[in-house]
Design a protein around this motif. Structure first.
Motif, PDB file in Angstrom:
ATOM      1  N   GLN A  59       0.867  -1.391   0.015  1.00 27.51           N
ATOM      2  CA  GLN A  59       0.035   0.106  -0.201  1.00 27.51           C
ATOM      3  C   GLN A  59       0.842   1.422  -0.111  1.00 27.51           C
ATOM      4  OE1 GLN A  59      -3.425   0.137   0.059  1.00 27.51           O
ATOM      5  NE2 GLN A  59      -3.440  -1.872  -0.628  1.00 27.51           N
ATOM      6  N   GLY A  60       1.789   1.086  -0.908  1.00 30.73           N
ATOM      7  CA  GLY A  60       2.722   2.549  -1.173  1.00 30.73           C
ATOM      8  C   GLY A  60       3.624   2.417  -2.334  1.00 30.73           C
ATOM      9  N   PHE A  61       4.410   3.273  -2.534  1.00 27.96           N
ATOM     10  CA  PHE A  61       5.148   3.351  -3.608  1.00 27.96           C
ATOM     11  C   PHE A  61       4.524   3.667  -4.860  1.00 27.96           C
ATOM     12  CE2 PHE A  61       7.402   0.667  -0.460  1.00 27.96           C
ATOM     13  CZ  PHE A  61       8.572   1.097  -0.503  1.00 27.96           C
ATOM     14  N   TYR A  62       3.493   4.494  -4.781  1.00 25.81           N
ATOM     15  CA  TYR A  62       2.682   5.042  -5.768  1.00 25.81           C
ATOM     16  C   TYR A  62       3.601   5.753  -6.658  1.00 25.81           C
ATOM     17  CZ  TYR A  62      -1.026   3.272  -2.918  1.00 25.81           C
ATOM     18  OH  TYR A  62      -1.685   2.053  -2.161  1.00 25.81           O
ATOM     19  N   ILE A  63       4.640   6.537  -6.062  1.00 23.59           N
ATOM     20  CA  ILE A  63       5.456   7.734  -6.835  1.00 23.59           C
ATOM     21  C   ILE A  63       6.104   6.996  -7.776  1.00 23.59           C
ATOM     22  CG2 ILE A  63       7.058   8.245  -5.280  1.00 23.59           C
ATOM     23  CD1 ILE A  63       5.206  10.909  -7.244  1.00 23.59           C
ATOM     24  N   VAL A  64       6.770   5.710  -7.265  1.00 26.07           N
ATOM     25  CA  VAL A  64       7.568   4.932  -8.266  1.00 26.07           C
ATOM     26  C   VAL A  64       6.719   4.313  -9.345  1.00 26.07           C
ATOM     27  CG1 VAL A  64       8.972   2.690  -7.986  1.00 26.07           C
ATOM     28  CG2 VAL A  64       9.115   4.161  -6.137  1.00 26.07           C
ATOM     29  N   THR A  65       5.629   4.003  -9.160  1.00 28.64           N
ATOM     30  CA  THR A  65       4.726   3.232  -9.731  1.00 28.64           C
ATOM     31  C   THR A  65       4.462   4.337 -11.107  1.00 28.64           C
ATOM     32  OG1 THR A  65       3.957   1.890  -8.330  1.00 28.64           O
ATOM     33  CG2 THR A  65       2.703   2.002 -10.274  1.00 28.64           C
ATOM     34  N   TYR A  66       4.346   5.497 -10.472  1.00 27.35           N
ATOM     35  CA  TYR A  66       3.861   6.556 -11.569  1.00 27.35           C
ATOM     36  C   TYR A  66       5.100   6.847 -12.334  1.00 27.35           C
ATOM     37  CZ  TYR A  66       2.812  11.156 -13.368  1.00 27.35           C
ATOM     38  OH  TYR A  66       2.592  12.333 -14.226  1.00 27.35           O
ATOM     39  N   GLY A  67       6.206   6.981 -11.754  1.00 28.54           N
ATOM     40  CA  GLY A  67       7.602   7.110 -12.801  1.00 28.54           C
ATOM     41  C   GLY A  67       7.788   5.990 -13.578  1.00 28.54           C
ATOM     42  N   LEU A  68       7.430   4.679 -13.271  1.00 31.26           N
ATOM     43  CA  LEU A  68       7.603   3.597 -13.997  1.00 31.26           C
ATOM     44  C   LEU A  68       6.455   3.692 -15.178  1.00 31.26           C
ATOM     45  CD1 LEU A  68       8.717   0.730 -14.659  1.00 31.26           C
ATOM     46  CD2 LEU A  68       6.899  -0.011 -13.165  1.00 31.26           C
ATOM     47  N   GLY A  69       5.372   4.218 -15.005  1.00 28.84           N
ATOM     48  CA  GLY A  69       4.336   4.350 -15.838  1.00 28.84           C
ATOM     49  C   GLY A  69       4.834   5.390 -16.889  1.00 28.84           C
ATOM     50  N   PHE A 133      12.891  -0.100  -0.163  1.00 32.76           N
ATOM     51  CA  PHE A 133      13.626   1.133   0.411  1.00 32.76           C
ATOM     52  C   PHE A 133      12.585   2.105   0.903  1.00 32.76           C
ATOM     53  CE2 PHE A 133      16.969  -0.840  -2.332  1.00 32.76           C
ATOM     54  CZ  PHE A 133      17.877  -1.122  -1.343  1.00 32.76           C
ATOM     55  N   SER A 134      12.392   2.418   2.222  1.00 33.95           N
ATOM     56  CA  SER A 134      11.204   3.468   2.450  1.00 33.95           C
ATOM     57  C   SER A 134      11.406   4.906   2.057  1.00 33.95           C
ATOM     58  CB  SER A 134      11.141   3.317   4.096  1.00 33.95           C
ATOM     59  OG  SER A 134      12.584   3.841   4.615  1.00 33.95           O
ATOM     60  N   MET A 135      12.727   5.178   1.460  1.00 32.01           N
ATOM     61  CA  MET A 135      12.969   6.652   1.287  1.00 32.01           C
ATOM     62  C   MET A 135      12.201   6.785  -0.057  1.00 32.01           C
ATOM     63  SD  MET A 135      16.854   6.471   0.053  1.00 32.01           S
ATOM     64  CE  MET A 135      17.466   5.870  -1.320  1.00 32.01           C
ATOM     65  N   PHE A 136      11.918   6.016  -0.962  1.00 32.24           N
ATOM     66  CA  PHE A 136      11.099   5.995  -2.304  1.00 32.24           C
ATOM     67  C   PHE A 136       9.445   5.898  -1.780  1.00 32.24           C
ATOM     68  CE2 PHE A 136      15.151   3.961  -3.788  1.00 32.24           C
ATOM     69  CZ  PHE A 136      15.718   5.155  -4.141  1.00 32.24           C
ATOM     70  N   ASP A 137       9.090   5.797  -0.647  1.00 29.99           N
ATOM     71  CA  ASP A 137       7.628   5.694  -0.227  1.00 29.99           C
ATOM     72  C   ASP A 137       7.320   7.017  -0.141  1.00 29.99           C
ATOM     73  OD1 ASP A 137       5.019   4.786  -0.010  1.00 29.99           O
ATOM     74  OD2 ASP A 137       5.552   3.802   1.838  1.00 29.99           O
ATOM     75  N   VAL A 138       7.361   7.864  -0.849  1.00 26.17           N
ATOM     76  CA  VAL A 138       6.473   9.261  -0.697  1.00 26.17           C
ATOM     77  C   VAL A 138       4.940   9.326  -0.657  1.00 26.17           C
ATOM     78  CG1 VAL A 138       6.650  11.611  -1.664  1.00 26.17           C
ATOM     79  CG2 VAL A 138       8.309  10.174  -2.044  1.00 26.17           C
ATOM     80  N   PRO A 139       4.453   9.832   0.457  1.00 29.60           N
ATOM     81  CA  PRO A 139       3.037   9.716   0.552  1.00 29.60           C
ATOM     82  C   PRO A 139       2.183  10.684  -0.465  1.00 29.60           C
ATOM     83  CG  PRO A 139       4.069  11.089   2.197  1.00 29.60           C
ATOM     84  CD  PRO A 139       5.153  10.637   1.681  1.00 29.60           C
ATOM     85  N   VAL A 140       1.453  10.113  -1.258  1.00 34.50           N
ATOM     86  CA  VAL A 140       0.909  11.025  -2.518  1.00 34.50           C
ATOM     87  C   VAL A 140      -0.591  10.584  -2.408  1.00 34.50           C
ATOM     88  CG1 VAL A 140       2.793  11.483  -3.783  1.00 34.50           C
ATOM     89  CG2 VAL A 140       1.655   9.453  -4.247  1.00 34.50           C
TER      90      VAL A 140
END
Length: 194
Positions: A59-69, A133-140
């Protein structure tokens, strides 16, 4: 004096040799996968599902997924675009055949299928590692990112389809004529309904 500074280069040689050997083995197996297109894409699809499950359960890392998209969208545009873009590099004549009487010029992609697959697979692997890595789990607020990505995808694909229509090219083999060569006289006479 010869021994000064020489020790570090001799200790680095086995590491460089091991890295070179590992790269050669990796490249050997990568080259063996080239003709197996379906299996490669199935493997990448499985990797994408594992990544999606990881993001869903964490339930996180949505910004990583957005960047991947966004990155995958950029790769898709490269895959659908011709190597020589007629809009950017005007020439004396048409670069792609527009009539049946024109010379056959095959569609050459800007990003070949193998590199497209390889880069997508690497991107999923890197994104998967980033989820540890929790540093990539930016809350958005992920629904806004999803809506923005969908709008970006629709607008980009619309522009790409208009480009395909304008310059009359199809980046896929679907719907293209296939030339099977000459058929024997016996097989062609047997297929007639006389």
């Amino acid at each position: 004096m010869e021994g000064v500074g020489g020790g570090s280069s001799s200790s680095g040689a086995p590491i460089n040799q091991w890295r070179h050997d590992a790269w050669k083995v990796f490249q050997f197996y990568l080259d063996k996968t080239t003709p197996h297109v379906v299996y490669r894409w199935v493997g990448t699809f499985v990797l994408a599902v594992i990544y999606a499950l990881r993001v869903y359960y964490v339930q996180g890392f949505y910004i990583v997924t957005y960047g991947l998209g966004i990155y995958l969208l950029n790769l898709l545009i490269g895959f659908l675009s011709p190597l020589v873009d007629p809009e950017l590099e005007p020439s004396d004549g048409p670069l792609l055949p527009t009539k049946g009487s024109d010379d056959f010029k095959p569609f050459i992609r800007r990003l070949p299928e193998f590199k497209f697959w390889y880069t997508i697979t690497k991107a999923f692997c890197i994104a998967f590692v980033m989820t540890f890595f929790s540093m990539f789990d930016v809350p958005v607020f992920w629904p806004i990112l999803l809506c923005y990505w969908i709008v970006l995808f629709v607008l980009t694909m619309k522009r790409q389809i208009v480009h395909m229509i304008k310059y009359k090219y199809i980046p896929f083999n679907i719907g293209k004529q296939k030339y099977g060569g000459k058929k024997s006289a016996a097989s062609s006479s047997g297929s007639r309904g006389d």
